[in-house]
Design an enzyme around this catalytic site. Structure first.
Site, PDB file in Angstrom:
ATOM      1  CG  ASN A  86      -0.216  -0.052   2.511  1.00 47.91           C
ATOM      2  OD1 ASN A  86       0.491   0.884   2.851  1.00 47.91           O
ATOM      3  ND2 ASN A  86      -0.347  -1.158   3.248  1.00 47.91           N
ATOM      4  CG  ASP A 142      -7.140  -4.775   6.034  1.00 43.78           C
ATOM      5  OD1 ASP A 142      -6.820  -4.688   7.236  1.00 43.78           O
ATOM      6  OD2 ASP A 142      -7.583  -3.807   5.381  1.00 43.78           O
ATOM      7  CG  PHE A 182      -2.424   5.992  13.372  1.00 44.66           C
ATOM      8  CD1 PHE A 182      -1.606   5.712  14.460  1.00 44.66           C
ATOM      9  CD2 PHE A 182      -2.374   7.252  12.807  1.00 44.66           C
ATOM     10  CE1 PHE A 182      -0.755   6.678  14.972  1.00 44.66           C
ATOM     11  CE2 PHE A 182      -1.528   8.229  13.314  1.00 44.66           C
ATOM     12  CZ  PHE A 182      -0.718   7.948  14.390  1.00 44.66           C
ATOM     13  CE  LYS A 199     -10.802   0.999  11.704  1.00 43.33           C
ATOM     14  NZ  LYS A 199     -10.252   1.500  10.458  1.00 43.33           N
ATOM     15  CE  LYS A 207      -8.499  -2.481  13.992  1.00 44.46           C
ATOM     16  NZ  LYS A 207      -7.543  -3.102  13.113  1.00 44.46           N
TER      17      LYS A 207
END
Ligand code: C5P
Length: 410
Positions: free
Chosen positions: A209, A277, A325, A339, A343
């Site tokens: 990425n 991912d 992040f 998130k 998480k």
């Protein structure tokens, strides 16, 4: 007490310059490495050769020296230091600093540096008390320049009063005290992930990425600047390893997780990496050939381990503060909040990475810090500034916790 600190010592042209070889000796004895810059006038009072012999490093004096510029640009010289000391600082140098004059190497470095600057003035008492110097000192103090001395005593000119440069041992002690106060994360350990991960398809192709690693590397450096021991686990980037940070280079998400686990224990975990991912289920052992027809290769993806979620899991080894992040292209805050819950981390730095924001690969970032207490919207700023703000915020968080636990136990 100054272990592994890099001091850039700027010597300007006053009689007190004769004390600087002793200052260099004592700085080295305290564990610092020292590079010296001398002005033209300073060379009348102390020879570059003396300073070079004691510091064990080249002495810099010339703004336009081709060799110096070739070996080390003047900006680089100030960037590589942890702290800049001007000793002695003449009335002339204080005036130049106040006005931002950059007509020699010393002035240029002082204008270019982003590191703390401490000055040890030395001048005749009347010069020190002159309204012009008073104004310059007030202006410099307002800009967070730290003054060491001057002391009162007999001057080289025979007069008595304030204006003597502090003794080398006082200067070393003042530097150590300043660095201690500047190291609120001393004794803490942090693991920071940064950069992309690279997931191989075959020996020559991969999925990756656009992460540049700029933000994660800057965070590692900013935490280290506050005294934290930092291990940076980085995917492939073009960023240099931050000085004073132990950097572990990895490629895939699974490598990254293994390196993070090896780096444990930690008080702070910051997941700034853009972890892929998915990875390719079965990496081809040989380069996949073009078959020249209808049969296109099919790539089956499987999910990668979620490093942030794994580290956030409650348990004895969970770091006290886990920060993730969230790079989002739409409804940034809502996604980031979700998130945080999913998480199980403590804070999320949410940033908009939509094409128009250019956060990926760019030098600036707009961050919203989401904690369980609420949201802080930080203005758009350089990634270095974001990193410093985050490191400070982390230091304040730990300081507040110590305060609270101190109170409860009292
Ligand atoms: O789920 P998403 O990738 O949007 O989450 C982003 C956050 O999770 C970042 O802090 C990133 O470093 C971390 N992450 C991770 N391991 C993954 C995926 C993301 O640590 N496999």
């Amino acid at each position: 007490m100054l272990n592994a600190k890099r001091v850039l010592l700027i010597v300007t042209g006053g009689i007190a310059a004769y004390k600087t070889p002793e200052l260099v000796r004592q700085l080295k004895k305290a564990g610092a490495s020292v590079s010296c810059v001398v002005t033209q006038a300073a060379q009348q009072f102390v020879t570059p050769l003396t300073l070079q012999s004691l510091s064990g490093d080249k002495v810099y004096s010339d703004l336009f020296s081709l060799t110096d510029e070739h070996e080390m640009g003047h900006i680089e010289l100030s960037r590589q230091a942890d702290i800049v000391i001007v000793a002695p600082a003449t009335a002339n140098m204080l005036a130049k600093m106040a006005q931002g004059l950059a007509d020699d190497l010393a002035g240029t470095l002082l204008l270019a540096t982003d590191k703390p600057v401490l000055v040890a003035p030395a001048m005749n008492v009347r010069m020190w008390e002159h309204a012009a110097t008073r104004d310059n000192v007030a202006m410099l103090k307002k800009r967070a320049i730290v003054f060491i001395g001057p002391d009162e005593g007999e001057m080289a000119c025979g007069e008595w009063g304030e204006g003597r440069m502090s003794e080398p041992e006082e200067i070393v002690a003042a530097i150590a005290a300043f660095l201690d106060a500047e190291a609120p994360l001393k004794g803490k350990r942090a693991i920071v992930t940064s950069g992309p991960t690279v997931e191989p398809i075959d020996p020559v192709r991969y999925i990756a990425n656009r992460s540049s690693g700029k933000q994660g590397h800057a965070i590692a450096a900013a935490l280290k600047d506050l005294g934290c021991a930092v291990i940076l686990v980085s995917g492939p980037t073009h960023q240099p390893d931050p000085l004073g940070v132990q950097t572990v280079h990895v490629e895939s998400a699974r490598d990254m997780l293994a390196a993070v686990e090896t780096a444990f224990p930690a008080d702070i975990f910051i997941a700034a990496a853009a972890v892929a991912d998915w990875r390719v289920d079965l990496q081809a052992p040989q380069k996949i050939k073009k078959s020249g027809g209808a049969a296109l290769p099919e790539i089956k993806l499987v999910e990668n381990p979620d490093i942030l979620a794994a580290v956030s899991k409650p348990g004895p080894r969970r770091p006290a503060l886990v920060v993730g992040f969230a790079a989002e292209t739409e409804t940034v805050i809502e996604h980031a909040r979700a998130k945080l819950a999913k998480k199980g981390c403590d804070w999320i730095c949410a940033n908009d990475v939509s094409a128009e924001r250019k956060a990926f690969g760019g030098d600036e970032n707009t961050v919203h810090l989401i904690t369980r207490a609420g949201i802080e919207d930080w203005p758009k700023q350089s990634k270095t500034a974001v990193a410093r703000k985050l490191a400070r915020r982390i230091a304040d968080h730990f300081a507040a916790q110590t305060h609270v636990s101190g109170k409860t136990s009292a």
